[in-house]
Design an enzyme around this catalytic site. Structure first.
Site, PDB file in Angstrom:
ATOM      1  CE1 TYR A 136      73.500  45.566 -21.831  1.00 46.81           C
ATOM      2  CE2 TYR A 136      71.798  46.840 -20.743  1.00 46.81           C
ATOM      3  CZ  TYR A 136      73.071  46.328 -20.767  1.00 46.81           C
ATOM      4  OH  TYR A 136      73.933  46.573 -19.719  1.00 46.81           O
ATOM      5  CG  LEU A 172      52.318  42.579 -21.652  1.00 45.83           C
ATOM      6  CD1 LEU A 172      52.285  44.046 -22.053  1.00 45.83           C
ATOM      7  CD2 LEU A 172      51.614  42.361 -20.307  1.00 45.83           C
ATOM      8  N   GLY A 175      58.869  45.002 -20.181  1.00 47.83           N
ATOM      9  CA  GLY A 175      60.253  45.451 -20.274  1.00 47.83           C
ATOM     10  C   GLY A 175      60.746  45.248 -21.698  1.00 47.83           C
ATOM     11  CB  CYS A 176      59.142  46.215 -24.857  1.00 51.30           C
ATOM     12  SG  CYS A 176      59.016  48.021 -24.857  1.00 51.30           S
ATOM     13  N   GLY A 177      62.455  46.874 -23.891  1.00 52.47           N
ATOM     14  CA  GLY A 177      63.725  47.355 -24.420  1.00 52.47           C
ATOM     15  C   GLY A 177      63.533  48.260 -25.611  1.00 52.47           C
ATOM     16  CB  SER A 199      63.948  53.117 -20.606  1.00 49.88           C
ATOM     17  OG  SER A 199      64.835  53.864 -21.408  1.00 49.88           O
ATOM     18  CD  GLU A 201      67.674  58.734 -24.224  1.00 47.95           C
ATOM     19  OE1 GLU A 201      67.937  58.283 -25.347  1.00 47.95           O
ATOM     20  OE2 GLU A 201      67.864  59.926 -23.906  1.00 47.95           O
ATOM     21  CD  GLN A 202      64.990  50.347 -22.907  1.00 47.94           C
ATOM     22  OE1 GLN A 202      63.965  50.107 -22.272  1.00 47.94           O
ATOM     23  NE2 GLN A 202      66.069  49.597 -22.836  1.00 47.94           N
ATOM     24  CB  CYS A 360      78.708  40.293 -16.718  1.00 47.79           C
ATOM     25  SG  CYS A 360      77.893  41.383 -15.543  1.00 47.79           S
TER      26      CYS A 360
END
Length: 397
Positions: A136, A172, A175-177, A199, A201-202, A360
């Site tokens: 994403y 590292l 914010g690895c999605g 997150s 969910e992630q 966007c």
């Protein structure tokens, strides 16, 4: 009648393409020369006071609630407004004074809540219109005929190739999605990879993926704030689409943390949305409904924070057109599942995402925002890198 007269005056100079507007009283007006390809239907009166203060928010909410309907391309309409520098829709001078209303404190508690509101909608929602890599962020189009999945994997490889890593080194990802970068780094580059996300969910998705691929020895994911990794250090730090979420007041700390987590002579690749001009850094619609707490810094802001963090720049690459294409592909995937989204989340939510994806794409198309990759070294620039940038592209086909 006064509302209509004021609105007609505003709309007369809002776009540089011909547009038809049908007002709430049933009358229609054409603006611009030529046959209109876009038809705006105003089903109810708009609050003119609010409209002149925060036009994007007022119009977005009206679109979400079907008080406004648009026949034709929203992306084309918004891009047209950006080209009209005197358009009331994109002139944010009057909005800058309201910036504090939409920028809130971004401590760890607020960060978790903000991330939860966007990324924990549910993996099933994103699976409907992202590609199979569940990436994403901006893809990388080496060739025009690439699929979205191919372009997303090309982006991951482009990032990892820029680092010029060797097997056995550590990485590292802040914010690895859904984990594609850290998994690819382990599988194809032999890196011992750690990802962090807020997150839930992630996190659950990545944990399951690591087990499926039997990568427990090489890949770790942590459900933790990026500021709470203690004294851990790595050869490389990556962060894709993350600094937009940390908040204006935390940008300096974010880059300092990147420095802290790097070993001496280590490298970082930071990829994120930024601007190449002065601006408010926040859109009220995006701040309220899409990315609460978010802030888009301009290049000069980021560079100042990079220098303050004692990092040195190795490479800077704008990818604006790539993100425009990515959003257009997401929108193509989203529209066939629009009715499913309505059934699952309601029509205002579904229309909000329709507007967000097209808006966007327009913002990138117009150059209102950009996406840039910053390659940096903890130490003298270019340390341990080849003398020519050709190493970055040796695997691109």
């Amino acid at each position: 009648m006064l509302e209509k007269q004021v609105l007609k005056k505003l709309l007369a100079s809002a776009f540089d393409v011909p547009v038809m507007v049908t007002y709430w009283d049933g009358t229609s007006e054409n603006y611009g020369e030529g046959l209109p390809a876009i038809h705006i239907k105003l089903n109810t009166k708009l609050n003119m006071k609010d409209l002149t203060k925060t036009p994007t928010l007022v119009l977005a909410e009206a679109y979400m609630n079907k008080d406004i309907e648009i026949e034709g391309s929203i992306q084309e309409l918004i891009t047209s407004a950006y080209r009209k520098h005197d358009s009331f829709l994109t002139n944010q001078d009057g909005f800058k004074g309201l910036l504090s209303k939409f920028v809130h404190s971004h401590g760890e508690k607020e960060s978790k809540a903000d991330i939860h509101s966007h990324y924990d909608i549910g993996n099933d929602f994103y699976e409907k219109w992202l590609d199979s890599t569940m990436t994403y962020s901006c893809a990388y189009w080496i060739r025009e005929d690439m699929t979205l999945e191919e372009a997303q994997m090309a982006k991951v490889h482009h990032i990892l190739d820029k680092l010029d890593s060797k097997p056995g080194q550590s990485l590292l990802d802040i914010g690895c999605g859904w984990g594609t970068l850290i998994i690819t780094a382990a599988q194809e580059y032999g890196l011992k990879s750690t990802g962090v996300t807020l997150s839930e969910e992630q996190y659950a998705f990545v944990v399951n993926r690591i087990k499926e691929l039997h990568l427990e020895e090489l890949v770790t994911v942590k459900l933790v704030d990026y500021r709470e990794l203690g004294d851990m250090t790595f050869d490389f730090v990556t962060s894709v689409g993350m600094f937009e979420h940390v908040g204006k007041e935390n940008l300096g700390l974010y880059f300092k943390k990147v420095n802290e987590y790097l070993k001496p002579r280590g490298r970082a690749l930071i990829h994120g949305i930024t601007g190449q001009h002065e601006g408010a850094g926040v859109d009220p619609f995006i701040a309220k409904y899409i990315f609460p707490g978010g802030y888009i810094p301009n290049v000069a802001e980021n560079m100042q924070h990079i220098m303050n963090a004692q990092l040195q720049l190795d490479d800077l690459e704008p990818l604006r057109r790539h993100y425009q294409r990515t959003l257009e592909e997401w929108y193509k995937n989203y529209m066939p599942v629009f009715d499913e989204t309505v059934a699952a989340y309601g029509e205002p939510f579904a229309r909000m995402w329709d507007l967000y994806l097209q808006g966007c794409a327009a913002s990138f198309e117009s150059g209102n925002i950009d996406v840039i990759q910053f390659l940096m070294t903890k130490g003298p620039s270019g340390t341990n890198l080849p003398m020519s940038r050709s190493y970055i592209y040796k695997n691109e086909k």
